[in-house]
Design a protein around this motif. Sequence first.
Motif, mmCIF file in Angstrom:
data_model
loop_
_atom_site.group_PDB
_atom_site.id
_atom_site.type_symbol
_atom_site.label_atom_id
_atom_site.label_comp_id
_atom_site.label_asym_id
_atom_site.label_seq_id
_atom_site.Cartn_x
_atom_site.Cartn_y
_atom_site.Cartn_z
ATOM 1 N N LEU A 140 29.535 -0.125 10.484
ATOM 2 C CA LEU A 140 29.947 -1.472 10.081
ATOM 3 C C LEU A 140 28.817 -2.198 9.367
ATOM 4 N N THR A 141 29.063 -2.508 8.128
ATOM 5 C CA THR A 141 28.136 -3.380 7.410
ATOM 6 C C THR A 141 28.996 -4.540 6.913
ATOM 7 N N ASP A 142 28.496 -5.381 6.040
ATOM 8 C CA ASP A 142 29.356 -6.481 5.587
ATOM 9 C C ASP A 142 28.963 -6.999 4.213
ATOM 10 N N ALA A 143 29.763 -7.940 3.746
ATOM 11 C CA ALA A 143 29.591 -8.455 2.391
ATOM 12 C C ALA A 143 28.206 -9.030 2.171
ATOM 13 N N SER A 144 27.568 -9.542 3.215
ATOM 14 C CA SER A 144 26.261 -10.139 2.978
ATOM 15 C C SER A 144 25.220 -9.064 2.715
ATOM 16 N N LEU A 145 25.272 -7.980 3.473
ATOM 17 C CA LEU A 145 24.315 -6.898 3.215
ATOM 18 C C LEU A 145 24.656 -6.156 1.924
ATOM 19 N N ALA A 146 25.937 -6.122 1.598
ATOM 20 C CA ALA A 146 26.372 -5.348 0.438
ATOM 21 C C ALA A 146 25.583 -5.721 -0.805
ATOM 22 N N THR A 147 25.320 -7.014 -0.984
ATOM 23 C CA THR A 147 24.697 -7.459 -2.221
ATOM 24 C C THR A 147 23.285 -8.003 -2.012
ATOM 25 N N ALA A 148 22.850 -8.061 -0.754
ATOM 26 C CA ALA A 148 21.501 -8.575 -0.519
ATOM 27 C C ALA A 148 20.479 -7.492 -0.821
ATOM 28 N N GLN A 149 19.312 -7.923 -1.306
ATOM 29 C CA GLN A 149 18.236 -6.978 -1.595
ATOM 30 C C GLN A 149 17.037 -7.269 -0.722
ATOM 31 N N GLN A 150 16.365 -6.215 -0.328
ATOM 32 C CA GLN A 150 15.181 -6.347 0.512
ATOM 33 C C GLN A 150 14.369 -5.085 0.292
ATOM 34 N N PRO A 151 13.066 -5.194 0.109
ATOM 35 C CA PRO A 151 12.280 -3.975 -0.098
ATOM 36 C C PRO A 151 12.090 -3.247 1.225
ATOM 37 N N PHE A 152 12.101 -1.971 1.177
ATOM 38 C CA PHE A 152 11.692 -1.223 2.367
ATOM 39 C C PHE A 152 10.928 0.023 1.922
ATOM 40 N N ILE A 153 10.208 0.593 2.867
ATOM 41 C CA ILE A 153 9.346 1.719 2.524
ATOM 42 C C ILE A 153 10.179 2.865 1.972
ATOM 43 N N ARG A 154 9.704 3.375 0.854
ATOM 44 C CA ARG A 154 10.449 4.450 0.202
ATOM 45 C C ARG A 154 10.652 5.619 1.167
ATOM 46 N N ARG B 177 14.082 5.090 -9.553
ATOM 47 C CA ARG B 177 14.639 3.953 -10.300
ATOM 48 C C ARG B 177 14.398 2.626 -9.587
ATOM 49 N N PHE B 178 14.258 2.701 -8.282
ATOM 50 C CA PHE B 178 14.194 1.457 -7.515
ATOM 51 C C PHE B 178 12.832 1.240 -6.876
ATOM 52 N N THR B 179 11.901 2.102 -7.183
ATOM 53 C CA THR B 179 10.648 2.051 -6.428
ATOM 54 C C THR B 179 9.651 1.070 -7.026
ATOM 55 N N ILE B 180 8.986 0.393 -6.158
ATOM 56 C CA ILE B 180 7.818 -0.402 -6.516
ATOM 57 C C ILE B 180 6.628 0.378 -6.003
ATOM 58 N N TRP B 181 5.831 0.818 -6.942
ATOM 59 C CA TRP B 181 4.684 1.631 -6.546
ATOM 60 C C TRP B 181 3.494 0.723 -6.301
ATOM 61 N N PRO B 182 2.712 1.047 -5.300
ATOM 62 C CA PRO B 182 1.437 0.334 -5.160
ATOM 63 C C PRO B 182 0.623 0.647 -6.413
ATOM 64 N N GLU B 183 -0.249 -0.251 -6.788
ATOM 65 C CA GLU B 183 -0.862 -0.149 -8.112
ATOM 66 C C GLU B 183 -1.410 1.249 -8.404
ATOM 67 N N GLN B 184 -2.155 1.804 -7.427
ATOM 68 C CA GLN B 184 -2.784 3.088 -7.695
ATOM 69 C C GLN B 184 -1.753 4.182 -7.931
ATOM 70 N N GLU B 185 -0.842 4.300 -6.979
ATOM 71 C CA GLU B 185 0.174 5.351 -7.097
ATOM 72 C C GLU B 185 0.986 5.211 -8.367
ATOM 73 N N ARG C 140 0.814 -1.212 0.000
ATOM 74 C CA ARG C 140 0.000 0.000 0.000
ATOM 75 C C ARG C 140 0.850 1.266 0.000
ATOM 76 N N GLU C 141 2.122 1.086 0.255
ATOM 77 C CA GLU C 141 3.011 2.249 0.206
ATOM 78 C C GLU C 141 4.124 1.964 -0.790
ATOM 79 N N PRO C 142 4.649 2.999 -1.388
ATOM 80 C CA PRO C 142 5.763 2.740 -2.307
ATOM 81 C C PRO C 142 6.973 2.192 -1.552
ATOM 82 N N ARG C 143 7.637 1.256 -2.162
ATOM 83 C CA ARG C 143 8.843 0.694 -1.559
ATOM 84 C C ARG C 143 9.982 0.749 -2.549
ATOM 85 N N VAL C 144 11.182 0.690 -2.015
ATOM 86 C CA VAL C 144 12.338 0.588 -2.907
ATOM 87 C C VAL C 144 12.997 -0.765 -2.686
#
Lengths: 625, 625, 329, 329
Positions: free
Chosen positions: A401-415, C314-322, A234-238
């Motif tokens: 401090l971060t590390d090689a695992s986070l460097a290339t891992a992807q995870q969506p989070f709220i924009r 460039r990296f955003t996933i928009w909810p369908e409406q937005e 429901r919210e934009p994520r990156v």
Amino acid sequence: MATRLDSPPPGIDDTATVLEEHIIDIVSDSGEGAQKCGQSLAGIAARMGNGIWTVEIIPAEIQPPARSIEGASGNRTRLATGPVGNGGDAADLVVAFNEQVLLGRLRAQELKPGCIVLMENMWESNPDPEIAASYVAVRDELVADGYQVYEIPMEEKCLEYVADPRRGKNMFVLGLLCRIYSLDLDLAREQVAFTFAKKGDRVILPNQQLLQAGWQWAEESLDLRFRIPATPPREPRVVVNGNTAIGLGVMASGMEVCAMYPITPATSASHYLSEIFEKVGGVVHQAEDEIAACAFAIGASYAGKCAVTITSGPGYSLKQEGIGLAVMAEIPLVIVNVQRGGPSTGQPTKAEQGDLLTSVFGSHGDAPKVVMGVGDIEDCFYSIITARRIAETFNMVVVVLTDASLATAQQPFIRPRFSEDWLAPPIDQSPIPDGAEPYEWDRDSGLARRFIPGQPKGMHCLTGLAHDRSSTVAYDPSINQEGLRNRSMKLAAFQKTLMPAAVVGDQEGELLVVGWGSTKGAIEEAVERVRADGHRAGSMHLKFLQPMAPGIAEAMQRFEHVMAVENNYCDYVGDGLIDNENRRYTNLAWMLRARTLIDIDCWGEVRGQPLKPGRIEEVLREKLS
Amino acid sequence: MATRLDSPPPGIDDTATVLEEHIIDIVSDSGEGAQKCGQSLAGIAARMGNGIWTVEIIPAEIQPPARSIEGASGNRTRLATGPVGNGGDAADLVVAFNEQVLLGRLRAQELKPGCIVLMENMWESNPDPEIAASYVAVRDELVADGYQVYEIPMEEKCLEYVADPRRGKNMFVLGLLCRIYSLDLDLAREQVAFTFAKKGDRVILPNQQLLQAGWQWAEESLDLRFRIPATPPREPRVVVNGNTAIGLGVMASGMEVCAMYPITPATSASHYLSEIFEKVGGVVHQAEDEIAACAFAIGASYAGKCAVTITSGPGYSLKQEGIGLAVMAEIPLVIVNVQRGGPSTGQPTKAEQGDLLTSVFGSHGDAPKVVMGVGDIEDCFYSIITARRIAETFNMVVVVLTDASLATAQQPFIRPRFSEDWLAPPIDQSPIPDGAEPYEWDRDSGLARRFIPGQPKGMHCLTGLAHDRSSTVAYDPSINQEGLRNRSMKLAAFQKTLMPAAVVGDQEGELLVVGWGSTKGAIEEAVERVRADGHRAGSMHLKFLQPMAPGIAEAMQRFEHVMAVENNYCDYVGDGLIDNENRRYTNLAWMLRARTLIDIDCWGEVRGQPLKPGRIEEVLREKLS
Amino acid sequence: MALTATDCVLLSDDERSTIEDYEGGVPRWCTGCGDNAILTSLQRLCRDEQLPQEKVVFVSGIGCSGRFPHYMNTYGFHGLHGRALPVAEGIKIRRPDLHVFVNTGDGDCCSIGTAHWIHALRYNMDMTVVMHDNRTYGLTKHQASPTSPLGLKSNTTPYGADLNPLDPLSVTLGVTNASFVAQAVDWIPELLHQIVSLAFHHKGFSFIRVLQRCPEYLPAFFDPWVQDPARVLLLSHQDGIQPAPSLSRTYRNQEEHDPLDLLRAKDIAAGADAIPVGILYRNPEIPRYEELRKPDRLYTPDAIAKGFEAELDRFTIWPEQEEKEHAAT
Amino acid sequence: MALTATDCVLLSDDERSTIEDYEGGVPRWCTGCGDNAILTSLQRLCRDEQLPQEKVVFVSGIGCSGRFPHYMNTYGFHGLHGRALPVAEGIKIRRPDLHVFVNTGDGDCCSIGTAHWIHALRYNMDMTVVMHDNRTYGLTKHQASPTSPLGLKSNTTPYGADLNPLDPLSVTLGVTNASFVAQAVDWIPELLHQIVSLAFHHKGFSFIRVLQRCPEYLPAFFDPWVQDPARVLLLSHQDGIQPAPSLSRTYRNQEEHDPLDLLRAKDIAAGADAIPVGILYRNPEIPRYEELRKPDRLYTPDAIAKGFEAELDRFTIWPEQEEKEHAAT
Ligand SMILES: Cc1ncc(C[n+]2csc(CCOP(=O)(O)OP(=O)(O)O)c2C)c(N)n1
Ligand SMILES: Cc1ncc(C[n+]2csc(CCOP(=O)(O)OP(=O)(O)O)c2C)c(N)n1
Ligand code: SF4
Ligand code: SF4
Ligand SMILES: [Mg+2]
Ligand SMILES: [Mg+2]
């Protein structure tokens, strides 16, 4: 394990088995695009609202020989209904472009026993009889061991669409997987368009065709149908990896200068920053070495342009003298250490959390600095913003401090929503009031206002020698003591701003697990698993390693046992000659034992991989038994 | 305080007050020879069999202005009946070549209230009225404050013998002091001859004359007569400072290569070694920087010629990456860190013990190494021999921590008897047996036999990357874990060879003081003083800081309180914002708290000076009250 | 209360700064130390150019030479041994308004700082660099430096230095992008000052090696050159130094040398006999790193916000409406 | 069981070593990587010279080039980024019996290793140094190196490299005591091998810059030179390389260059057009550091004991009786 949870959305084939999550490995020789395939898969799922975590599978060598066990290159995607914070234990389904890379994953115990295996079948008919035999042997062994093996004519099918199937297979596989996991084909097409956006339609269209072909082939020839229900976001994520998040963090933090020297796995953060920073007026300087990079950053910060230097283990060691100068002269400086396997050159592409103690205690003499760990991808972003702010508020060195695992891992989070508060105010060039001195240390907080070149009447000579309030070289013993005290007081003052350490899970009980950095998701998951069995356990993840949040000892006292779980080395009592008098602890355990005097046990592993929830779970069970 | 103890030897004036000890400061502008005077005094007393400890009084600047408070240059000699292990608290008698340097000592609280002051009197008649007034003011103030001031016409008297009295005053003063302390004039003449031996009779004779003149003047015009009974030595002893002892240790240890880059206060060890090492076939290489020096030493050690690199704080920080390589590749290497005030450039000529934690935890990743502290001058010598042996037996990095106070302090110790066992056997160039591998780690001890270039069939590629037993780059997770384990096991194996930690003084009771390094003598003396008052106290001095001797926790448990006393920084609960959750401990306290979980308190000071027994005594009394 | 930058300029315009305005603490060098002449010359330069004190930064490493900034009443940065140049680069990169000077020693620059020296030449950032070459380590009390003469007895070479001295001029002239290379001697202050002025006015990295007497550790070393003007070779040119007639009468050994002639400069530097004094090489055409990396837009909150949002897009996933709304903008 | 050194020599004399004897693990460089040509040449050299494998040490830094020692069946030291040279110096200083080779990259040598490079030239210790100049950072996946061409798009210079490339030859030739400076290209193996051999036979520090193709990151970069022999300038001389007639027919652009002519060498190096291939400079007269520092007595327990006792004597306080005895000896 897999159960039907609810009914499928309209238009979706209801024969699919509904799963809560699946772990999908895609492996190939390097250069065959398995990484892109996995990332696209994750992207599509994320768009649908699934929780995802991707892990890059990186060969250690730049050009490993083709079809080699050590050459496995690719991607793991953990795909789930809810959010996930780590890559999980072992694959439920693996796609392999040849049997050798598959063997690599098998040997590394990365596959669940009996899991689904999709193999490129062309090797069986390879003109080289050794290759053909090797393929057959691996396949037969897998089948004998109970794996569900599917042989797929990947290359053969791709040849119908492209001349060089090595460059198209990955999208064919993507189509296949979209079908298997009941993903939206339209979204998949969009994802392909996005992936190849830079290259234009000439590349996008055939890849979309291959996607379609894979989907089609799975539709017709495969009986695998899964569905992992998702909640449409429901919210934009990156969706970015940790190093990209760091680059974005630098941009958003108001820092203007990044000085670096290339080193794996830190460099990709600087690569990304090199691409974007100039667009907002920033600069990435590639120095002649890490020492120069650190000195350059110090110079820029001194001149009022708070700077960051990004590096990994060996580079971090080289910066120790520079760090000490910044501490001594109270120049704000952000240092990002993307940890890798150590000591020495160690394991450049592999994950480890071995630099905590050297971050806290590195540099000769008493050199107090803030050290913080990063727990997930989102945290990579916000930590940099926080770090810049601490650095400039306290005129202090802040190590992230971060590390090689986070460097290339992807995870969506709220924009993130950009805020001007993230930026420092423009540099002060107003005249210094009469009588003010460059180190007017506040007795309680140790804080002093910084004079920036260009400020009239602020002239003074900064020095790394012991100095007094006027920045004059100090020969008086009590002035030296005063300087050290004030620099230490700043840490205490900062510590007073920290929230008490929070416990996740049970707030009291049998076992408290403590951790820091990239192990957060895995530890929390492992604790959840033992709690599900009725154990009363909790976990505490420290963001600040120096200084530490209040309330840690109290929280620990509420548990029978406390154990640090870290991705770094420790001895085990009973192993060889190890006893309580010579055991060497994991990094955080050292510090917590000293601070709390609680008998904190520890478990650490240095296998070059992110810690897995399943392995941690085993350890916790043993501790609990 | 001073009491007559026994009757004087025949021929010695029996009006002398017999003392157990006296502390004598001689201060001048730099270049006026006060240091030589003090050292000669100590030499004569040592020849007579007195216990001595000398401390150099060093101005921080290379050319401080003449007659300045910060310019005080000279020497403190503690002269006693029995052996002494530190420079004591404050001077009983001070000789000053001008009133400004005297003021320097006064301000630094280095003079006992009411002590004897011998001042050069020529300033009163200085043509510059400001100078004359300043002299008078200081003198009058001292007299008013109860000091026993004697004004001495040093320059005037010297002019009778030499044209430039600035160059002779020191020997005049030496004569004066010899008379005051009833020292043997013949021995004094010999000492002068020894001091100027290199320069020949042309210099020796006038200086002996000045000596005689000083003696004569004291005989005729001074009513000060002391005698500190001595036991004529029965074994030959050597009198050297700590850095010379290190140089001698390197020579006697069988090391053949020293690579260094100049840095205060380490350099004088290399200076001395540069002078002597070539005579026995060794070489001192001054590299372009500390990084190169460390790499050069590593190369030499790898090639079978165990090497040492000598440095101080900033140089030590620069060597961190090199140290990690030696740890990883298991190359023996001895590193001497002559600590100075930190952080950063800090206080180059001043004493501090601030590099312990960075020695133990420095270098990224897990880099286990042996760290040892040096407790006195004799220990400077033997530690190097021990360090070489550990380094080559365990193929390990050994860090030897000494500091600025030991570097220049002198203390007699029994002349070492050279032993061939100190040397390594000549390098092995025999062929490697078939099948043997370069890292054949023993499961229990982690030890492996080292292959040295030139050994037939030993060819392999050493690497700082994670590697397996054959020194091949390792990609297998379990091999990385194995390598880290074996390198850590070596520390445990070495730890098993250590004797239990010994407690000096009471073996149980109210308070145990723990320390390491150059504070040994001062701590033991302070403990003796509180014991003399009936307190039950003991002290434990750790030679090995990593790994640590067995029995430490048991020993501590026998005392109500344990306190670390160190010449490095710590916070104090109640000072500003400091509480138990943010207090930063002294270096050793950190490590001992973590290891023993005993609530070890700590006291540390960073005043650029060796800790004084009196100050420690105060601290102990407060802790005991 | 706070004054704007313009106010300050107006204020300082009122009164001309004097030499004293640029004097910091009392120099603590030995009597007769050549560093004093360098100090005088740079204080004069600041006065001549009327540089606002707050706009000047002197950066140094560690050594006797490293003490320099303490004696200037400007901003100073007395940092780490060997690292003055990268610090100075960091200062300059985003502060073109600051006048950056660097004081470094022969050990600081040519030994531990070698890498930074070579690369600083290549970056060619606008700063004036004075290498105080006393041919020994002064502060640490006399060890051999890379420029120490063959056979020099020092504390680390008690039997005499083994190696031929490194020639800083030849090395400098070998580095791509070197744009200003000069040599001065402390005992001809007039030329030292001309050179310092030319260096200051050169837009780019100006490297001046000053042969600097260290009476403490090499008391008579430079005497043969000080006493025999024939052993000094003045490099005069309309684009270089122009010795006054009085000076020319003493220093007759002169060569008209075009600072653009690199090959001749290399030959002069390599010549063993006389000490060349003057501008060996100057090329104002070489681009400066801080210019090459100059932002082409201002670093403002707005610019950052805009750039940042564009990146996030460039990296955003928009909810369908937005997503639809977004697509519409 | 243990054999003496002489035994070993006799043993190995029995049979001539072949190229295979010097081959270590299978090289893991990309197909077409110029490093392979260098490897072949050095393996050939070992064979030609019949070097006992155990007497050879290859020292490297970190980079694709740094992997070199792993592919030799000799002793190898794959150390730290930028520090190969000081490690090699440490190996050589007391082991004149070992043949020391160094493999370093353009980043390893000319960026992080700059200080050691300049000073190694000055020490002039006997070793053969090959700088694999692919003009990029290979191992870390394509960042600009100091020798990267202007405008190169790399991961750290996505908009093109800003600076002119550093010329390693000019820098090298500017350093006092440089005694052997050569340039080779991986695509003319015959000359590469001649140069490597000359370097090996030179007693001193032989520096060879090899232009090395990196098909992975700069795929077509060297093509203009590979394809157009006129853009290569062969430096032939009786004391230098002597191209075979067949080669001379292809490479007609030749200059007879006396390796003792330093000034001309500098001029050739500075020339922008054609790539010079051959020996730019060689001077066998320059003393070697390991010789200058050679012990004039053997390092034996006896010598140590004697020297040590003599030193102790200087500091000893003898008890009265012994003092007399001591004085009598
Ligand atoms: C990392 C480091 N190494 C060594 C030193 C010690 N040190 C201070 S100044 C100096 C050399 C000074 O020589 P030079 O640069 O020629 O300056 P000078 O004193 O002659 O002006 C050295 C080695 C240091 N401060 N830091
Ligand atoms: C101290 C340190 N900094 C950075 C690195 C990362 N690193 C490894 S190789 C390399 C550069 C390689 O380039 P080059 O020397 O040209 O060798 P090539 O790979 O091109 O042969 C870098 C920056 C490292 N290993 N150690
Ligand atoms: S030691 Fe030499 S360089 Fe340093 S201040 Fe004295 S004369 Fe000058
Ligand atoms: S990346 Fe370039 S230098 Fe490295 S192995 Fe591949 S082709 Fe060779
Ligand atoms: Mg100097
Ligand atoms: Mg390269």
